[in-house]
Each structure stands twice: as C-alpha cells, then as structure tokens.
Design a protein around this motif. Sequence first.
Motif, mmCIF file in Angstrom:
data_model
loop_
_atom_site.group_PDB
_atom_site.id
_atom_site.type_symbol
_atom_site.label_atom_id
_atom_site.label_comp_id
_atom_site.label_asym_id
_atom_site.label_seq_id
_atom_site.Cartn_x
_atom_site.Cartn_y
_atom_site.Cartn_z
ATOM 1 N N GLY A 40 40.587 32.713 40.199
ATOM 2 C CA GLY A 40 39.316 32.048 39.972
ATOM 3 C C GLY A 40 38.748 31.358 41.186
ATOM 4 N N LEU A 41 39.519 31.224 42.253
ATOM 5 C CA LEU A 41 39.025 30.583 43.466
ATOM 6 C C LEU A 41 38.532 31.623 44.470
ATOM 7 C CD1 LEU A 41 41.844 27.921 43.948
ATOM 8 C CD2 LEU A 41 39.595 27.602 42.916
ATOM 9 N N ARG A 42 39.404 32.520 44.877
ATOM 10 C CA ARG A 42 39.062 33.559 45.847
ATOM 11 C C ARG A 42 38.991 34.942 45.202
ATOM 12 N NH1 ARG A 42 40.363 31.733 51.176
ATOM 13 N NH2 ARG A 42 39.231 33.573 51.842
ATOM 14 N N PHE A 43 39.584 35.087 44.028
ATOM 15 C CA PHE A 43 39.589 36.363 43.309
ATOM 16 C C PHE A 43 39.894 36.123 41.846
ATOM 17 C CE2 PHE A 43 43.878 35.554 44.740
ATOM 18 C CZ PHE A 43 44.643 35.823 43.621
ATOM 19 N N ASP A 44 39.534 37.085 41.003
ATOM 20 C CA ASP A 44 39.943 37.143 39.603
ATOM 21 C C ASP A 44 40.828 38.378 39.468
ATOM 22 O OD1 ASP A 44 38.410 34.909 39.041
ATOM 23 O OD2 ASP A 44 36.831 36.002 38.003
ATOM 24 N N ALA A 80 35.885 36.837 42.646
ATOM 25 C CA ALA A 80 35.870 35.613 41.830
ATOM 26 C C ALA A 80 34.574 35.571 41.038
ATOM 27 C CB ALA A 80 35.998 34.386 42.728
ATOM 28 N N GLY A 81 34.669 35.179 39.772
ATOM 29 C CA GLY A 81 33.515 35.138 38.885
ATOM 30 C C GLY A 81 33.418 36.369 37.991
ATOM 31 N N SER A 82 34.190 37.396 38.293
ATOM 32 C CA SER A 82 34.157 38.631 37.496
ATOM 33 C C SER A 82 34.667 38.406 36.082
ATOM 34 C CB SER A 82 34.976 39.725 38.173
ATOM 35 O OG SER A 82 34.435 40.051 39.426
ATOM 36 N N ALA A 83 35.596 37.462 35.909
ATOM 37 C CA ALA A 83 36.150 37.195 34.574
ATOM 38 C C ALA A 83 35.046 36.801 33.602
ATOM 39 C CB ALA A 83 37.207 36.095 34.646
ATOM 40 N N GLU A 84 34.081 36.044 34.083
ATOM 41 C CA GLU A 84 32.974 35.618 33.225
ATOM 42 C C GLU A 84 32.059 36.788 32.871
ATOM 43 O OE1 GLU A 84 31.138 32.627 35.596
ATOM 44 O OE2 GLU A 84 32.917 31.363 35.581
ATOM 45 N N GLU A 85 32.009 37.795 33.740
ATOM 46 C CA GLU A 85 31.124 38.940 33.544
ATOM 47 C C GLU A 85 31.708 39.980 32.589
ATOM 48 O OE1 GLU A 85 28.110 39.405 35.072
ATOM 49 O OE2 GLU A 85 28.204 37.559 36.241
ATOM 50 N N LEU A 86 33.035 40.011 32.418
ATOM 51 C CA LEU A 86 33.688 41.099 31.699
ATOM 52 C C LEU A 86 33.183 41.291 30.265
ATOM 53 C CD1 LEU A 86 35.767 43.398 31.924
ATOM 54 C CD2 LEU A 86 37.435 41.802 30.968
ATOM 55 N N PRO A 87 33.111 40.265 29.415
ATOM 56 C CA PRO A 87 32.658 40.516 28.039
ATOM 57 C C PRO A 87 31.264 41.143 27.978
ATOM 58 C CG PRO A 87 33.646 38.338 28.205
ATOM 59 C CD PRO A 87 33.515 38.862 29.605
ATOM 60 N N GLY A 88 30.327 40.612 28.735
ATOM 61 C CA GLY A 88 28.978 41.165 28.745
ATOM 62 C C GLY A 88 28.933 42.568 29.319
ATOM 63 N N LEU A 89 29.746 42.800 30.328
ATOM 64 C CA LEU A 89 29.809 44.119 30.959
ATOM 65 C C LEU A 89 30.360 45.152 29.991
ATOM 66 C CD1 LEU A 89 29.271 45.618 33.568
ATOM 67 C CD2 LEU A 89 31.480 44.856 34.406
ATOM 68 N N LEU A 90 31.405 44.810 29.258
ATOM 69 C CA LEU A 90 31.957 45.728 28.264
ATOM 70 C C LEU A 90 30.935 46.015 27.167
ATOM 71 C CD1 LEU A 90 35.633 44.450 27.950
ATOM 72 C CD2 LEU A 90 34.884 46.658 28.868
ATOM 73 N N GLU A 91 30.199 45.002 26.770
ATOM 74 C CA GLU A 91 29.151 45.188 25.760
ATOM 75 C C GLU A 91 28.065 46.117 26.296
ATOM 76 O OE1 GLU A 91 27.948 44.870 22.030
ATOM 77 O OE2 GLU A 91 29.628 43.653 22.708
ATOM 78 N N TRP A 92 27.630 45.891 27.506
ATOM 79 C CA TRP A 92 26.595 46.712 28.131
ATOM 80 C C TRP A 92 27.043 48.168 28.289
ATOM 81 C CZ3 TRP A 92 26.128 49.008 33.109
ATOM 82 C CH2 TRP A 92 24.831 49.444 33.425
ATOM 83 N N LEU A 93 28.334 48.360 28.574
ATOM 84 C CA LEU A 93 28.893 49.704 28.711
ATOM 85 C C LEU A 93 29.205 50.338 27.355
ATOM 86 C CD1 LEU A 93 31.304 49.019 31.710
ATOM 87 C CD2 LEU A 93 29.266 50.490 31.750
ATOM 88 N N ALA A 103 42.655 42.788 29.958
ATOM 89 C CA ALA A 103 42.567 41.329 30.029
ATOM 90 C C ALA A 103 42.050 40.934 31.405
ATOM 91 C CB ALA A 103 43.944 40.709 29.788
ATOM 92 N N VAL A 104 41.631 39.703 31.519
ATOM 93 C CA VAL A 104 41.128 39.206 32.786
ATOM 94 C C VAL A 104 41.648 37.787 33.003
ATOM 95 C CG1 VAL A 104 38.953 38.320 31.871
ATOM 96 C CG2 VAL A 104 39.053 39.121 34.215
ATOM 97 N N LEU A 105 41.982 37.479 34.243
ATOM 98 C CA LEU A 105 42.404 36.129 34.625
ATOM 99 C C LEU A 105 41.342 35.581 35.560
ATOM 100 C CD1 LEU A 105 46.141 36.847 35.524
ATOM 101 C CD2 LEU A 105 45.308 35.709 33.476
ATOM 102 N N GLY A 106 40.767 34.461 35.194
ATOM 103 C CA GLY A 106 39.736 33.853 36.024
ATOM 104 C C GLY A 106 40.103 32.430 36.382
ATOM 105 N N ALA A 107 39.117 31.553 36.365
ATOM 106 C CA ALA A 107 39.307 30.156 36.753
ATOM 107 C C ALA A 107 40.445 29.518 35.969
ATOM 108 C CB ALA A 107 38.015 29.377 36.527
ATOM 109 N N GLY A 108 41.355 28.892 36.696
ATOM 110 C CA GLY A 108 42.481 28.202 36.079
ATOM 111 C C GLY A 108 43.657 29.097 35.732
ATOM 112 N N GLY A 109 43.546 30.404 35.987
ATOM 113 C CA GLY A 109 44.649 31.321 35.691
ATOM 114 C C GLY A 109 45.619 31.433 36.857
ATOM 115 N N ARG A 110 46.702 32.099 36.588
ATOM 116 C CA ARG A 110 47.729 32.328 37.624
ATOM 117 C C ARG A 110 48.337 33.701 37.440
ATOM 118 N NH1 ARG A 110 51.104 26.659 37.224
ATOM 119 N NH2 ARG A 110 49.410 25.321 37.860
#
Length: 197
Positions: A40-44, A80-93, A103-110
């Motif tokens: 979530g900082l430099r990458f998801d 970074a920030g892609s985790a937030e985009e995934l649900p909408g992206l899957l819906e759009w696709l 699954a996706v790991l974003g901000a606060g994940g490890r």
Amino acid sequence: MAFTVPFPRSPLGGGESVLWYERELGWATVPGPPVQLVTGLRFDVLELPAAAGRGVLRRVGAATGPVALMGRRMRLLVAAGSAEELPGLLEWLEWGGISLDLAVLGAGGRMTAPPPPGRGGSGAPGAAMWLRAPEPGREVESSLPAPRSGPWGRAGAPCLTRLVAAAAVECHRLRLLSARAGGPAAQRGTPQRFASS
C-alpha cells in the motif's frame, strides 16, 4: 591462551533481507521471522492460485512487474492504489458477482518477503521466492502494472486492466477445471455462475 572471535552473525529477524529491501528498493519492512513487506505504500499485491498465475504469465508475458511465489499462491506486484481499483475494475470487465480466487493486498497489508535475489532461501517447501525479482538501482514502481498507464498515466507501465482481465480468466478457468475434475468447488455443491472469456 588464544581466544577465537566468532564471525559476525546476521541480525535476528532477517537483517540482510531487511537491509536489501529498505536500502536497495526503499520498501518498508517489518522484521521477522519471516520478514514482511508492507503493501500500500510503494506497491499493492494481486494474489491468485499459482496454477492460474502461470496462465497469466503466459498471456501477458513480460507485461508484469515483480512476481513472487509462496506455496500454491502467486503474488503479482502492482502499482500502489490498485487494491482500491480492483472491485470496480472487475465489475467493469463483467466479472462482478463471479466467485474468483483473486485477492488483493493494499494499504496496511503485508506479504512475506522472499529472500533477495542470489541470497538463497530456506529451501523449505512453500517458502516465499521471487519468480521475477525487483531490480535494484532503478525505479521499480515505474515498471508496475498501473490503473492509468500509457498516454494518460505513467508511460511504459503495463496496463492493470489487461493484467486483471487475464487473472480473472485464468482463475475462472481453474475453477471450471477443478469442478470438472471433482475438485473443491464441486465438492462444496456451490452453484457455479458461468462466464465467457
């Protein structure tokens, strides 16, 4: 009487790995064992079954950033920030509502940090390892699949949409093959919603 001084040991908690990730790549870590990389900082991280991940790598070739493997799961590093985009992206696709083992790991994940390239690993089955390691000495983040790549975003970055589309297809294909073979999805008796790809 002569005294022998022992060779210095690596710091506890994967000190060599921590130093490599923090100094060479500028990535935040949490000392271990095992050493963890903060997402979530430099990458998801986009995480999927390794069998589906191999299909994704065949489909998109070199259009991915670093790729790690841990047991039966593959982890694709994305911007970074892609985790937030995934649900909408899957819906759009048009994959929304379809059960995918994605699954996706974003901000606060490890994620468990694989050993740095050339440093060897524990050799234990299922241990984290790099399939495509990040390259120190250059800006790793510019090579990560991003939501807005190309002329409207980071030039030269792989397209997150193409990566997610390939991941959804491969996860769905794996689920269908598992159901046909009497795998876990078939044994649960879960109704299957089918999609074309």
